[in-house]
Motif scaffolding. Structure first.
Motif, mmCIF file in Angstrom:
data_model
loop_
_atom_site.group_PDB
_atom_site.id
_atom_site.type_symbol
_atom_site.label_atom_id
_atom_site.label_comp_id
_atom_site.label_asym_id
_atom_site.label_seq_id
_atom_site.Cartn_x
_atom_site.Cartn_y
_atom_site.Cartn_z
ATOM 1 N N GLN A 93 11.859 22.970 0.908
ATOM 2 C CA GLN A 93 12.646 24.083 1.423
ATOM 3 C C GLN A 93 12.396 25.418 0.735
ATOM 4 N N ASN A 94 12.135 25.432 -0.538
ATOM 5 C CA ASN A 94 11.963 26.721 -1.226
ATOM 6 C C ASN A 94 10.515 26.995 -1.603
ATOM 7 N N LYS A 95 9.578 26.264 -1.016
ATOM 8 C CA LYS A 95 8.180 26.419 -1.419
ATOM 9 C C LYS A 95 7.406 27.391 -0.513
ATOM 10 N N ASN A 96 7.844 27.602 0.716
ATOM 11 C CA ASN A 96 7.286 28.656 1.585
ATOM 12 C C ASN A 96 5.747 28.678 1.616
ATOM 13 N N GLY A 97 5.161 27.575 2.034
ATOM 14 C CA GLY A 97 3.707 27.505 2.148
ATOM 15 C C GLY A 97 2.991 27.282 0.835
ATOM 16 N N LYS A 98 3.729 26.947 -0.210
ATOM 17 C CA LYS A 98 3.134 26.775 -1.538
ATOM 18 C C LYS A 98 2.983 25.293 -1.906
ATOM 19 N N THR A 99 2.854 24.438 -0.892
ATOM 20 C CA THR A 99 2.650 23.020 -1.135
ATOM 21 C C THR A 99 1.405 22.545 -0.389
ATOM 22 N N VAL A 100 0.556 21.797 -1.076
ATOM 23 C CA VAL A 100 -0.660 21.250 -0.465
ATOM 24 C C VAL A 100 -0.785 19.776 -0.837
ATOM 25 N N TYR A 101 -1.717 19.060 -0.169
ATOM 26 C CA TYR A 101 -1.705 17.610 -0.225
ATOM 27 C C TYR A 101 -3.099 17.007 -0.379
ATOM 28 N N PHE A 102 -3.165 15.995 -1.236
ATOM 29 C CA PHE A 102 -4.297 15.077 -1.320
ATOM 30 C C PHE A 102 -3.774 13.672 -1.007
ATOM 31 N N ASN A 103 -4.478 12.938 -0.149
ATOM 32 C CA ASN A 103 -4.218 11.513 0.033
ATOM 33 C C ASN A 103 -5.456 10.739 -0.391
ATOM 34 N N PHE A 104 -5.274 9.763 -1.267
ATOM 35 C CA PHE A 104 -6.373 8.906 -1.715
ATOM 36 C C PHE A 104 -6.307 7.580 -0.961
ATOM 37 N N LEU A 105 -7.333 7.304 -0.153
ATOM 38 C CA LEU A 105 -7.393 6.072 0.622
ATOM 39 C C LEU A 105 -8.321 5.083 -0.092
ATOM 40 N N LEU A 106 -7.833 4.580 -1.200
ATOM 41 C CA LEU A 106 -8.543 3.569 -1.970
ATOM 42 C C LEU A 106 -7.515 2.622 -2.551
ATOM 43 N N ASN A 107 -7.952 1.410 -2.892
ATOM 44 C CA ASN A 107 -7.016 0.388 -3.387
ATOM 45 C C ASN A 107 -5.820 0.269 -2.440
ATOM 46 N N ILE A 108 -6.106 0.082 -1.160
ATOM 47 C CA ILE A 108 -5.047 0.129 -0.142
ATOM 48 C C ILE A 108 -4.327 -1.214 -0.102
ATOM 49 N N THR A 109 -3.300 -1.305 -0.932
ATOM 50 C CA THR A 109 -2.521 -2.526 -1.096
ATOM 51 C C THR A 109 -1.405 -2.605 -0.060
ATOM 52 N N PRO A 110 -0.830 -3.802 0.142
ATOM 53 C CA PRO A 110 0.282 -3.917 1.091
ATOM 54 C C PRO A 110 1.600 -3.365 0.576
ATOM 55 N N HIS A 111 1.747 -3.279 -0.750
ATOM 56 C CA HIS A 111 3.009 -2.859 -1.353
ATOM 57 C C HIS A 111 2.897 -1.473 -1.995
ATOM 58 N N CYS A 112 4.067 -0.911 -2.263
ATOM 59 C CA CYS A 112 4.160 0.337 -3.020
ATOM 60 C C CYS A 112 3.698 0.116 -4.457
ATOM 61 N N ASP A 113 3.318 1.179 -5.147
ATOM 62 C CA ASP A 113 2.931 1.101 -6.561
ATOM 63 C C ASP A 113 4.128 0.865 -7.474
ATOM 64 N N CYS A 114 5.336 0.756 -6.894
ATOM 65 C CA CYS A 114 6.532 0.446 -7.683
ATOM 66 C C CYS A 114 6.565 -1.011 -8.120
ATOM 67 N N VAL A 115 5.853 -1.886 -7.429
ATOM 68 C CA VAL A 115 5.889 -3.292 -7.826
ATOM 69 C C VAL A 115 4.993 -3.500 -9.048
ATOM 70 N N PRO A 116 5.363 -4.416 -9.944
ATOM 71 C CA PRO A 116 4.575 -4.620 -11.169
ATOM 72 C C PRO A 116 3.395 -5.566 -10.970
ATOM 73 N N TRP A 117 2.732 -5.437 -9.845
ATOM 74 C CA TRP A 117 1.504 -6.186 -9.571
ATOM 75 C C TRP A 117 0.743 -5.413 -8.497
ATOM 76 N N SER A 118 -0.481 -5.804 -8.223
ATOM 77 C CA SER A 118 -1.263 -5.221 -7.129
ATOM 78 C C SER A 118 -1.938 -6.347 -6.358
ATOM 79 N N ASP A 119 -1.537 -6.513 -5.110
ATOM 80 C CA ASP A 119 -2.089 -7.569 -4.264
ATOM 81 C C ASP A 119 -3.480 -7.169 -3.763
ATOM 82 N N ALA A 120 -4.163 -8.111 -3.143
ATOM 83 C CA ALA A 120 -5.481 -7.839 -2.565
ATOM 84 C C ALA A 120 -5.390 -6.714 -1.543
ATOM 85 N N TYR A 121 -6.448 -5.927 -1.437
ATOM 86 C CA TYR A 121 -6.450 -4.765 -0.554
ATOM 87 C C TYR A 121 -6.532 -5.190 0.910
ATOM 88 N N LEU A 122 -5.919 -4.386 1.794
ATOM 89 C CA LEU A 122 -5.877 -4.696 3.221
ATOM 90 C C LEU A 122 -7.182 -4.349 3.926
#
Length: 376
Positions: A271-300
């Motif tokens: 709301q207060n950034k007024n065009g001052k936000t940009v984005y990178f998405n990394f499409l690697l290690n594409i796991t089924p779960h969020c990085d919040c879990v304390p493990w990493s399953d096989a990639y999809l």
């Protein structure tokens, strides 16, 4: 139609390694003009739970930090404390966890600040006037920063199909109370499969689950767990703890509303950034779960590449499509939709339609699903 810049992971020389791809994307996407001298720039990341290894490599983050510094800006690495009780529930544990996972100054080249403070009390009430929320709770140091670079590991997610830029903005920029507000539509339900083993009572951080006997004549067969919902913080620790599948959610009604509420929080983070936000998405290690879990399953699917854009909806839409264009990996949690063009996230989490995120974000004016993919 928004421009989304894409670099695949093919490399044949030092000039074409992943670091140089990040630099070229930064320049081609026009990010250098966004960050100005002496501006405080939050680099919004996910540092990964301890035991997870799929999060973005901090070595890659160093290239982004150095590019932001070229303009005399002052970047800092940041995230917010978690609703669930893991290694990132307070800033002390969170910073230690981040450093253990490699996000220290020597590697990344920028200070590390947990944006919502020691116990998540550093928040700003941000007015958005949307369907579910009039105001949202955004971490103070993210709100106070002059600009933001959102760097997301694109992967699957059991509650919203996938997690990318939108989820990084929403859950990632909210305080713990803000995360509770988003999660209130995901009420855990204990079914008849409950055997009163007590695993969920141990997993609950608020002690709001109890084993209760329904019958004095035969207490063993009638014992089961019950949730005191007024005390529940909707962290869903119990859902993952049940080995009998007795705890479930209302996938048809509550989970789609959860995604809408999540997207409204993403809107609040901007709301207060007024065009001052940009984005990178990394499409690697594409796991089924969020990085919040304390493990990493096989990639999809196999690793794909890196995307850059000024539009969070466009970059997530392009990421979603690129993943689905791949052939699925059979030795993974993917159950169906292995062919090119088939939805890998629905093939993994069949009760969830992640496109709801994109459609609702476009509806409330966060960006567009239409994109022009420009390959470097």
């Amino acid at each position: 139609m928004e421009k989304v810049y894409f670099a695949d992971f093919r490399s044949g020389s030092i000039e074409d390694n992943k670091g140089h791809k990040i630099i070229n994307l930064f320049k081609k996407a026009g990010f250098k003009s966004i960050f100005e001298k002496d501006e405080l720039v939050s680099i919004k990341l996910h540092f990964g739970e301890r035991g997870n290894h799929a999060y973005i490599n901090p070595v890659f983050i160093r290239y982004i930090v150095d590019m932001i510094k070229e303009n005399g800006s002052k970047p800092f690495l940041t995230d917010t404390n978690t609703l669930y009780y893991g290694n990132r529930h307070n800033s002390c544990d969170h910073i230690e966890n981040a450093v253990l996972n490699g996000f220290d100054y020597a590697v990344a080249g920028a200070p590390l600040i947990i944006a919502d403070g020691l116990t998540s009390k550093n928040e700003r009430m941000v007015e958005i006037n949307q369907k579910h929320f009039k105001k949202v709770r955004i971490a103070g140091d993210i709100f106070d920063a002059d600009a933001m670079m959102v760097v997301s590991h694109f992967k699957g997610h059991d509650l919203c199909g996938f997690g990318g830029a939108l989820k990084n903005l929403a859950m990632g920029c909210a305080t713990i109370e803000g995360k509770k507000e988003q999660h209130k539509m995901t009420r855990p339900i204990i079914g008849d499969e409950c055997v009163a083993c007590g695993d969920c009572t141990e997993a609950c951080p608020e002690n709001c689950i109890q084993i209760i006997n329904n019958s004095k004549k035969n207490p063993t067969s009638n014992s089961r767990a019950f949730i005191d919902y007024p005390s529940c913080i909707y962290c869903l620790n119990c859902l993952g703890s049940c080995q009998y599948g007795a705890i479930d959610l209302d996938w048809e009604n509550e989970v789609p509303l959860f995604m809408e509420k999540m997207v409204e929080y993403a809107l609040g983070a901007l709301q207060n950034k007024n065009g001052k936000t940009v984005y990178f998405n990394f499409l690697l290690n594409i796991t089924p779960h969020c990085d919040c879990v304390p493990w990493s399953d096989a990639y999809l699917v196999p690793d794909i590449g890196i995307l850059a854009s000024k539009d969070p909806v466009a970059i997530d839409s392009a990421s979603y499509d690129l993943v689905n264009q791949e052939i699925g990996i059979k030795n993974s949690l993917l159950k169906k939709n292995f062919l090119e063009g088939e939805d890998k996230f629905k093939g993994t989490w069949d009760k969830v339609d992640g496109k709801i995120q994109l459609e609702y974000a476009e509806k409330i004016g966060m960006g567009t699903k239409k994109y022009d993919l420009i390959k470097l």
